[in-house]
Structures are given as C-alpha cells and as structure tokens.
Design a protein around this motif. Structure first.
Motif, PDB file in Angstrom:
ATOM      1  N   GLU A  12       0.939  -1.113   0.110  1.00  0.00           N
ATOM      2  CA  GLU A  12      -0.158   0.165   0.106  1.00  0.00           C
ATOM      3  C   GLU A  12       0.910   1.429  -0.033  1.00  0.00           C
ATOM      4  O   GLU A  12       0.414   2.210  -0.799  1.00  0.00           O
ATOM      5  CB  GLU A  12      -0.941   0.076   1.290  1.00  0.00           C
ATOM      6  CG  GLU A  12      -1.852   1.227   1.254  1.00  0.00           C
ATOM      7  CD  GLU A  12      -2.699   1.191   2.377  1.00  0.00           C
ATOM      8  OE1 GLU A  12      -3.424   1.982   2.476  1.00  0.00           O
ATOM      9  OE2 GLU A  12      -2.661   0.058   3.004  1.00  0.00           O
ATOM     10  N   LEU A  13       1.851   1.160   0.693  1.00  0.00           N
ATOM     11  CA  LEU A  13       2.824   2.461   0.752  1.00  0.00           C
ATOM     12  C   LEU A  13       3.346   2.977  -0.626  1.00  0.00           C
ATOM     13  O   LEU A  13       3.482   4.035  -0.862  1.00  0.00           O
ATOM     14  CB  LEU A  13       3.603   2.560   1.880  1.00  0.00           C
ATOM     15  CG  LEU A  13       3.480   2.462   3.438  1.00  0.00           C
ATOM     16  CD1 LEU A  13       4.585   2.269   4.430  1.00  0.00           C
ATOM     17  CD2 LEU A  13       2.532   3.703   3.393  1.00  0.00           C
ATOM     18  N   VAL A  14       3.947   1.720  -1.167  1.00  0.00           N
ATOM     19  CA  VAL A  14       4.662   1.662  -2.453  1.00  0.00           C
ATOM     20  C   VAL A  14       3.465   2.240  -3.646  1.00  0.00           C
ATOM     21  O   VAL A  14       3.727   3.385  -4.208  1.00  0.00           O
ATOM     22  CB  VAL A  14       5.175   0.535  -2.710  1.00  0.00           C
ATOM     23  CG1 VAL A  14       5.584   0.701  -4.157  1.00  0.00           C
ATOM     24  CG2 VAL A  14       6.376   0.136  -1.944  1.00  0.00           C
ATOM     25  N   ARG A  15       2.400   1.762  -3.439  1.00  0.00           N
ATOM     26  CA  ARG A  15       1.243   2.180  -4.445  1.00  0.00           C
ATOM     27  C   ARG A  15       0.914   3.612  -4.323  1.00  0.00           C
ATOM     28  O   ARG A  15       0.657   4.371  -5.123  1.00  0.00           O
ATOM     29  CB  ARG A  15       0.158   1.229  -4.079  1.00  0.00           C
ATOM     30  CG  ARG A  15      -0.961   1.493  -5.132  1.00  0.00           C
ATOM     31  CD  ARG A  15      -1.831   0.203  -4.895  1.00  0.00           C
ATOM     32  NE  ARG A  15      -2.702   0.359  -3.721  1.00  0.00           N
ATOM     33  CZ  ARG A  15      -2.903  -0.678  -2.598  1.00  0.00           C
ATOM     34  NH1 ARG A  15      -2.159  -1.614  -2.781  1.00  0.00           N
ATOM     35  NH2 ARG A  15      -3.560  -0.268  -1.839  1.00  0.00           N
ATOM     36  N   ALA A  16       0.666   4.056  -2.977  1.00  0.00           N
ATOM     37  CA  ALA A  16       0.538   5.248  -2.775  1.00  0.00           C
ATOM     38  C   ALA A  16       1.443   6.239  -3.068  1.00  0.00           C
ATOM     39  O   ALA A  16       1.108   7.385  -3.453  1.00  0.00           O
ATOM     40  CB  ALA A  16      -0.030   5.661  -1.161  1.00  0.00           C
ATOM     41  N   LEU A  79       3.772  -0.853 -17.864  1.00  0.00           N
ATOM     42  CA  LEU A  79       4.920  -0.665 -17.616  1.00  0.00           C
ATOM     43  C   LEU A  79       5.203  -1.465 -16.218  1.00  0.00           C
ATOM     44  O   LEU A  79       4.574  -1.269 -15.224  1.00  0.00           O
ATOM     45  CB  LEU A  79       5.056   0.895 -17.211  1.00  0.00           C
ATOM     46  CG  LEU A  79       6.362   1.506 -16.603  1.00  0.00           C
ATOM     47  CD1 LEU A  79       7.586   1.112 -17.990  1.00  0.00           C
ATOM     48  CD2 LEU A  79       6.245   3.023 -16.757  1.00  0.00           C
ATOM     49  N   MET A  80       6.015  -2.436 -16.244  1.00  0.00           N
ATOM     50  CA  MET A  80       6.378  -3.296 -15.091  1.00  0.00           C
ATOM     51  C   MET A  80       7.324  -2.634 -13.807  1.00  0.00           C
ATOM     52  O   MET A  80       7.993  -1.780 -14.354  1.00  0.00           O
ATOM     53  CB  MET A  80       6.859  -4.602 -15.717  1.00  0.00           C
ATOM     54  CG  MET A  80       5.897  -5.269 -16.630  1.00  0.00           C
ATOM     55  SD  MET A  80       4.429  -5.900 -16.170  1.00  0.00           S
ATOM     56  CE  MET A  80       4.826  -6.887 -14.688  1.00  0.00           C
ATOM     57  N   LEU A  81       6.992  -3.196 -12.875  1.00  0.00           N
ATOM     58  CA  LEU A  81       7.894  -2.623 -11.686  1.00  0.00           C
ATOM     59  C   LEU A  81       8.355  -3.868 -10.952  1.00  0.00           C
ATOM     60  O   LEU A  81       7.560  -4.921 -10.916  1.00  0.00           O
ATOM     61  CB  LEU A  81       7.008  -2.180 -10.318  1.00  0.00           C
ATOM     62  CG  LEU A  81       6.459  -0.516 -10.751  1.00  0.00           C
ATOM     63  CD1 LEU A  81       5.402  -0.270  -9.777  1.00  0.00           C
ATOM     64  CD2 LEU A  81       7.521   0.272 -10.688  1.00  0.00           C
ATOM     65  N   LEU A 103      12.804  -0.363 -11.947  1.00  0.00           N
ATOM     66  CA  LEU A 103      12.959  -0.805 -10.747  1.00  0.00           C
ATOM     67  C   LEU A 103      12.343   0.028  -9.741  1.00  0.00           C
ATOM     68  O   LEU A 103      12.241   1.325  -9.841  1.00  0.00           O
ATOM     69  CB  LEU A 103      14.404  -0.519 -10.255  1.00  0.00           C
ATOM     70  CG  LEU A 103      15.491  -1.720 -11.153  1.00  0.00           C
ATOM     71  CD1 LEU A 103      16.868  -1.205 -10.671  1.00  0.00           C
ATOM     72  CD2 LEU A 103      15.125  -2.930 -10.958  1.00  0.00           C
ATOM     73  N   LYS A 104      11.759  -0.589  -8.421  1.00  0.00           N
ATOM     74  CA  LYS A 104      10.781   0.069  -7.608  1.00  0.00           C
ATOM     75  C   LYS A 104      11.467   1.413  -6.967  1.00  0.00           C
ATOM     76  O   LYS A 104      11.049   2.224  -6.143  1.00  0.00           O
ATOM     77  CB  LYS A 104      10.534  -0.861  -6.354  1.00  0.00           C
ATOM     78  CG  LYS A 104       9.539  -1.567  -6.895  1.00  0.00           C
ATOM     79  CD  LYS A 104       8.714  -2.387  -5.874  1.00  0.00           C
ATOM     80  CE  LYS A 104       7.441  -3.148  -6.381  1.00  0.00           C
ATOM     81  NZ  LYS A 104       6.717  -3.987  -5.252  1.00  0.00           N
ATOM     82  N   ASP A 105      13.100   1.156  -7.061  1.00  0.00           N
ATOM     83  CA  ASP A 105      14.018   2.434  -6.301  1.00  0.00           C
ATOM     84  C   ASP A 105      14.006   3.304  -7.559  1.00  0.00           C
ATOM     85  O   ASP A 105      14.757   4.474  -7.221  1.00  0.00           O
ATOM     86  CB  ASP A 105      15.011   1.863  -5.736  1.00  0.00           C
ATOM     87  CG  ASP A 105      16.021   1.399  -6.654  1.00  0.00           C
ATOM     88  OD1 ASP A 105      15.751   1.218  -7.681  1.00  0.00           O
ATOM     89  OD2 ASP A 105      17.201   1.016  -6.247  1.00  0.00           O
ATOM     90  N   VAL A 106      13.182   3.464  -8.539  1.00  0.00           N
ATOM     91  CA  VAL A 106      13.409   4.559  -9.552  1.00  0.00           C
ATOM     92  C   VAL A 106      13.273   5.896  -8.779  1.00  0.00           C
ATOM     93  O   VAL A 106      12.593   6.047  -7.919  1.00  0.00           O
ATOM     94  CB  VAL A 106      12.298   4.278 -10.593  1.00  0.00           C
ATOM     95  CG1 VAL A 106      10.763   4.444  -9.919  1.00  0.00           C
ATOM     96  CG2 VAL A 106      12.527   5.085 -11.887  1.00  0.00           C
ATOM     97  N   ARG A 107      13.971   6.742  -9.336  1.00  0.00           N
ATOM     98  CA  ARG A 107      13.777   8.039  -9.006  1.00  0.00           C
ATOM     99  C   ARG A 107      12.602   8.933  -9.480  1.00  0.00           C
ATOM    100  O   ARG A 107      11.958   8.252 -10.533  1.00  0.00           O
ATOM    101  CB  ARG A 107      15.064   8.975  -9.685  1.00  0.00           C
ATOM    102  CG  ARG A 107      16.282   8.562  -9.138  1.00  0.00           C
ATOM    103  CD  ARG A 107      17.389   9.610  -9.650  1.00  0.00           C
ATOM    104  NE  ARG A 107      17.421   9.657 -11.037  1.00  0.00           N
ATOM    105  CZ  ARG A 107      18.048  10.573 -11.777  1.00  0.00           C
ATOM    106  NH1 ARG A 107      18.770  11.720 -11.097  1.00  0.00           N
ATOM    107  NH2 ARG A 107      17.886  11.019 -12.976  1.00  0.00           N
ATOM    108  N   ARG A 108      12.338   9.712  -8.829  1.00  0.00           N
ATOM    109  CA  ARG A 108      10.978  10.422  -9.068  1.00  0.00           C
ATOM    110  C   ARG A 108      10.755  10.992 -10.470  1.00  0.00           C
ATOM    111  O   ARG A 108       9.855  10.620 -11.168  1.00  0.00           O
ATOM    112  CB  ARG A 108      10.567  11.746  -8.298  1.00  0.00           C
ATOM    113  CG  ARG A 108       9.435  12.338  -8.340  1.00  0.00           C
ATOM    114  CD  ARG A 108       9.508  13.812  -7.497  1.00  0.00           C
ATOM    115  NE  ARG A 108       9.651  13.392  -6.162  1.00  0.00           N
ATOM    116  CZ  ARG A 108       8.667  13.527  -5.178  1.00  0.00           C
ATOM    117  NH1 ARG A 108       7.263  13.980  -5.841  1.00  0.00           N
ATOM    118  NH2 ARG A 108       8.781  13.306  -4.192  1.00  0.00           N
ATOM    119  N   ASP A 109      11.891  11.508 -10.963  1.00  0.00           N
ATOM    120  CA  ASP A 109      11.660  12.341 -12.375  1.00  0.00           C
ATOM    121  C   ASP A 109      11.864  11.202 -13.412  1.00  0.00           C
ATOM    122  O   ASP A 109      11.153  11.158 -14.535  1.00  0.00           O
ATOM    123  CB  ASP A 109      12.834  13.115 -12.705  1.00  0.00           C
ATOM    124  CG  ASP A 109      12.992  14.504 -11.931  1.00  0.00           C
ATOM    125  OD1 ASP A 109      11.838  14.655 -11.282  1.00  0.00           O
ATOM    126  OD2 ASP A 109      13.934  15.123 -11.697  1.00  0.00           O
TER     127      ASP A 109
END
Length: 222
Positions: A12-16, A79-81, A103-109
C-alpha cells in the motif's frame, strides 16, 4: 492531453507513493489503484487507462498474468515494476506485451518520464541494463513460436531485417537513419513494416523477436 494511469502494487505504501508522485503532474491522472493482478485487470477494464503501472510479483494474480490479459484485451500500455534488476520474471513480462520495466527504487523524475514515454507509444529500451536483461533471458529461453525462425524472418526484406537488428541494439529511429543512410521517415516505415509483418506490439517485442530468431546473438557486438 492527460495520461490516465492505473497503479497496481500489493504494498500500500509503495502504491500510494507512486500514485502521489504521478497524480501531482499536470498531464497525468491516476484513475485507480489496485492491490493485486486481478484488481488491476478489473480496473483497466473499467477505467480504460492509457498506462498500467504494474508490479510483477503480487498475490491472487501476478503481474505476468495480468499483463498478458491487459495487453490481449486492450490498447493500454503496461509498465512493469520489479524489486531486482535481474528479476527472472522480466522476460516473461516483456513477452506478455509489457512496454518496459522499472526498478521500484526508481527516481521520481525517471518514473514520470517513463510513464510519459510509454504513453506516447514508445518502449523503455535505451538503458543498457534493459538490453542486457533482454539478451540474457532470450539467450536461455526456448522459442515458443510455432513458426520456425527462418520462416518468420523470410517475411522481411533485407532492409527490414537490418532495421530489426538495429532496433535490437537499442538504436532510435534517428540513429538507425544515420547508420543506414536513410531518411527518418523511411526508417519509420521500415520499423512499422517489421512490427506488422511479424505481428509484434512494439519495439520491445521486436527486440525479443530479433534474439529468438537468431538475427541478433546475445553478447555479440553488432
């Protein structure tokens, strides 16, 4: 034009977090969230988004099965995570029709840029890590097509085969045009013909086809 997106992740936190970043963009709207693959498929069917940001590993229905259904039924781009850059599921996700992965640790930009790129109909092929992953997985995969590799390639002209090789190297249309001494318009036509003749969804699947048919050999410098 506003890009409509569904965000699917069982955490949930990742999704949010992803939803908050994307929804803050003036040209992106998160229309729904999902906690597993089945919910993701239902959300896409209901909201008809432009992009589905989809975690590979989820309960009930994983991202691979969800991507397969979404890509088969709709024009939504997937787009897969993934948590790991050498995730064994990446190749299956690309085969299912995904337009790329992050990757899930992708930067915001980079997250925002990726969504815009995929929504525009392009694929995330530029990073060298993506090419290496595709090469690794295709080198050890068994070709699942009922059509022999030589027969698949026979549908292409020599110029189109050369174009496919360069797509597999991760070259853009502009770079292919320079390499082949052609106009970018002509290259775009070659790329379109390759996708149509081989029945491919996008450039990602074109890369996979190049490896599976043996047109491009993993690890070989073109």
């Amino acid at each position: 034009m506003t890009v409509r997106i569904v965000v699917a992740d069982d955490q949930e936190l990742v999704r949010a977090g992803f939803s908050m970043i994307l929804d803050a963009q003036p040209d992106i709207e998160v229309v729904a969230e999902a906690g597993d693959g089945a919910e993701a498929v239902a959300a896409v069917r209901e909201h008809r988004p432009d992009v589905l940001l989809l975690d590979i590993r989820m309960p009930t229905m994983d991202g691979i099965e969800a991507a397969d259904i979404v890509c088969a039924e709709t024009g939504c781009r997937v787009l897969m995570l993934t948590t790991f850059d050498l995730d064994d599921y990446v190749y299956d996700a690309l085969r299912a029709g995904a337009s790329g992965f992050l990757l899930k640790d992708v930067r915001r930009d980079d997250l925002v840029h990726a969504v815009r790129v995929v929504a525009a109909g392009e694929s995330l092929l530029a990073p060298s890590v993506t090419r290496k992953l595709i090469a690794e997985f295709t080198s050890r995969a068994v070709t699942r097509s009922a059509v022999p590799p030589s027969e698949r390639l026979a549908a292409l002209t020599s110029r189109e085969q050369e174009t496919l090789q360069m797509i597999a190297r991760g070259l853009s249309n502009a770079e292919i045009a320079v390499a082949m001494v052609l106009s970018e318009h002509t290259v775009k036509s070659h790329v379109s013909n390759v996708l149509t003749k081989l029945g491919l969804r996008d450039r990602v699947q074109a890369v996979i086809a190049a490896y599976e048919t043996g047109l491009t050999v993993p690890g070989r410098s073109e």
